[in-house]
Design a protein around this motif. Sequence first.
Motif, short mmCIF file in Angstrom:
data_model
loop_
_atom_site.label_atom_id
_atom_site.label_comp_id
_atom_site.label_asym_id
_atom_site.label_seq_id
_atom_site.Cartn_x
_atom_site.Cartn_y
_atom_site.Cartn_z
N SER A 12 1.18 -10.42 6.96
CA SER A 12 -0.27 -10.32 7.09
C SER A 12 -0.68 -10.11 8.54
CB SER A 12 -0.95 -11.58 6.53
OG SER A 12 -2.35 -11.43 6.52
N PRO A 13 -0.37 -8.95 9.11
CA PRO A 13 -0.77 -8.65 10.49
C PRO A 13 -2.22 -8.16 10.56
CG PRO A 13 0.49 -6.83 9.62
CD PRO A 13 0.44 -7.87 8.53
N GLY A 14 -3.17 -9.07 10.27
CA GLY A 14 -4.57 -8.69 10.21
C GLY A 14 -5.07 -8.53 8.80
N ARG A 15 -4.16 -8.24 7.87
CA ARG A 15 -4.43 -8.23 6.43
C ARG A 15 -3.08 -8.24 5.71
NH1 ARG A 15 -6.92 -5.67 3.44
NH2 ARG A 15 -5.25 -5.98 1.96
N ASN A 16 -3.10 -8.52 4.40
CA ASN A 16 -1.87 -8.70 3.65
C ASN A 16 -1.24 -7.38 3.21
OD1 ASN A 16 -2.04 -11.56 3.67
ND2 ASN A 16 -3.58 -11.47 2.03
N PHE A 17 0.08 -7.30 3.33
CA PHE A 17 0.84 -6.16 2.84
C PHE A 17 2.06 -6.66 2.06
CE2 PHE A 17 -1.00 -4.44 6.81
CZ PHE A 17 -1.78 -3.43 6.26
N VAL A 18 2.41 -5.92 1.01
CA VAL A 18 3.63 -6.18 0.24
C VAL A 18 4.51 -4.93 0.36
CG1 VAL A 18 4.62 -6.72 -2.01
CG2 VAL A 18 2.39 -7.67 -1.36
N THR A 19 5.73 -5.11 0.83
CA THR A 19 6.65 -4.00 1.07
C THR A 19 7.96 -4.25 0.35
OG1 THR A 19 5.69 -3.75 3.29
CG2 THR A 19 7.77 -2.61 2.86
N LEU A 20 8.47 -3.23 -0.31
CA LEU A 20 9.79 -3.30 -0.94
C LEU A 20 10.78 -2.54 -0.06
CD1 LEU A 20 11.46 -4.11 -3.51
CD2 LEU A 20 11.00 -1.78 -4.33
N ARG A 21 11.91 -3.20 0.25
CA ARG A 21 12.97 -2.54 0.99
C ARG A 21 14.22 -2.50 0.12
NH1 ARG A 21 13.74 -4.75 6.70
NH2 ARG A 21 14.58 -6.57 5.62
N ILE A 22 14.68 -1.29 -0.19
CA ILE A 22 15.88 -1.08 -0.98
C ILE A 22 17.01 -0.68 -0.05
CG2 ILE A 22 16.97 0.38 -2.74
CD1 ILE A 22 14.27 0.57 -4.13
N THR A 23 18.19 -1.28 -0.27
CA THR A 23 19.37 -0.97 0.54
C THR A 23 20.50 -0.49 -0.38
OG1 THR A 23 18.78 -2.67 2.14
CG2 THR A 23 21.04 -1.84 2.23
N THR A 24 21.14 0.61 -0.01
CA THR A 24 22.24 1.15 -0.81
C THR A 24 23.56 0.52 -0.38
OG1 THR A 24 22.86 2.96 0.66
CG2 THR A 24 21.00 3.35 -0.84
N SER A 25 24.58 0.79 -1.16
CA SER A 25 25.92 0.26 -0.85
C SER A 25 26.48 0.82 0.44
CB SER A 25 26.88 0.56 -2.01
OG SER A 25 26.90 1.95 -2.29
N ASP A 26 25.94 1.93 0.92
CA ASP A 26 26.35 2.51 2.20
C ASP A 26 25.43 2.11 3.34
OD1 ASP A 26 28.47 3.69 1.01
OD2 ASP A 26 27.88 5.76 1.42
N GLY A 27 24.50 1.19 3.07
CA GLY A 27 23.65 0.66 4.12
C GLY A 27 22.41 1.47 4.44
#
Length: 415
Positions: A12-27
């Motif tokens: 919440s840097p001034g307002r709320n955010f939702v972020t998805l981070r996907i990582t593969t087997s190769d990084g």
Amino acid sequence: MTIESAEVLVSSPGRNFVTLRITTSDGVTGLGDATVNGRELSVVSYLKDHVVPLLVGLDEHRIEDTWQYLYRGAYWRRGPITMAAIAAVDTALWDIKAKIAGLPLYQLLGGRSREGLLCYGHASGADLPELFDSIRHHQAEGYRAIRVQTGIPGLPNVYGVASSANSATTAEGVTARYDHEPARPGSKPVEESWDTRAYIRHVPTVFEAVRNEFGPELPLLHDAHHRLTPIQAAKVGKSLEPYDLFWLEDVTPAENQAVLRRVREHTTTPLAIGEVFNTIHDYRELFEEQLIDYVRSPITHAGGVTGLRRIFDYASVYQIKSGVHGPTDVSPVGLAAAIHLGIAIPNFGIQEYMQHSAATHDVFQTDYTFEGGMLKPGEAAGLGVEYDDVAGAAHEYAPAYLPVNRLLDGSMHDW
């Protein structure tokens, strides 16, 4: 390669955010925006409890199949929470695919159809002098198209006016902006008041004054924010015809799409609809009867790059253009994805652009640029956005809500 992990990041840097981070087997990592303003934790739960467990082990290159798996594979379809979750997965997978290819995302979408995206900014004021100052400020920042919102005599707060609806009073009595948004921190929504007749009388006088001051060439936009009945919307659209609006937005709640026929019959003012729409199915009647001119859905709430591209392709059959929703509750990840898509599609119209705060850009480091009134994607592989975990962790989630709206007699009205 396969998907090895998926993390849901809330900041919440001034307002709320939702972020998805996907990582593969190769990084290789990819980011997706899953923010739903005022209902952020609902998407967090949906992702953590129901989507992330399904992703591990999937082939990250099978973007369309994964989209169909999450949409058609679930009995309960559509809606803002489901489609924001799907959008986050889809956008993150496109980010990964473009990074593996070593290309900016727009190159995978067909390459450039234009050099940049014409943007509009949000000018507002409690009265005409304040509004004129705001328009000049936005022009000085480089905006070549301006949305105009103004106070209404007799109403203390009005949607879209930065000096009223975008401020909040803290427990210490200090008035502070919430990252240029009408949402405000707190455990309950703020209640605002509304008078439709006063609005209908006032808004044509505002645009007459703006045209007299700034001339006929400046593209002007206006948002009615779903507050009018069909006949009221038709009246407002007709009253604004002399002032040559680029568009009139969200004139009436569009769940009953047939009502737009009445508006269309009575005014030639271009209409923009759809920032609360989530799927291609929401637009069928509007497109096929050519009842609107611009599509307002953002990537974040319409199923990602895949979902919104499908909507735009459908719209192009009817000469309907894009007008992607771009408030600050769409994170820089969602905005970057919109820029890449907008630069590629043939039927781009205009891009809403509310600039994020410096604190937001500490968390989301971007390579897109704004110059000469246009947004341009960078040339980094993927979306061109990186998430700073340390900066994100420094801004904890804080409950915040959009206001609710009541008529002067106290009854609930559309916000």
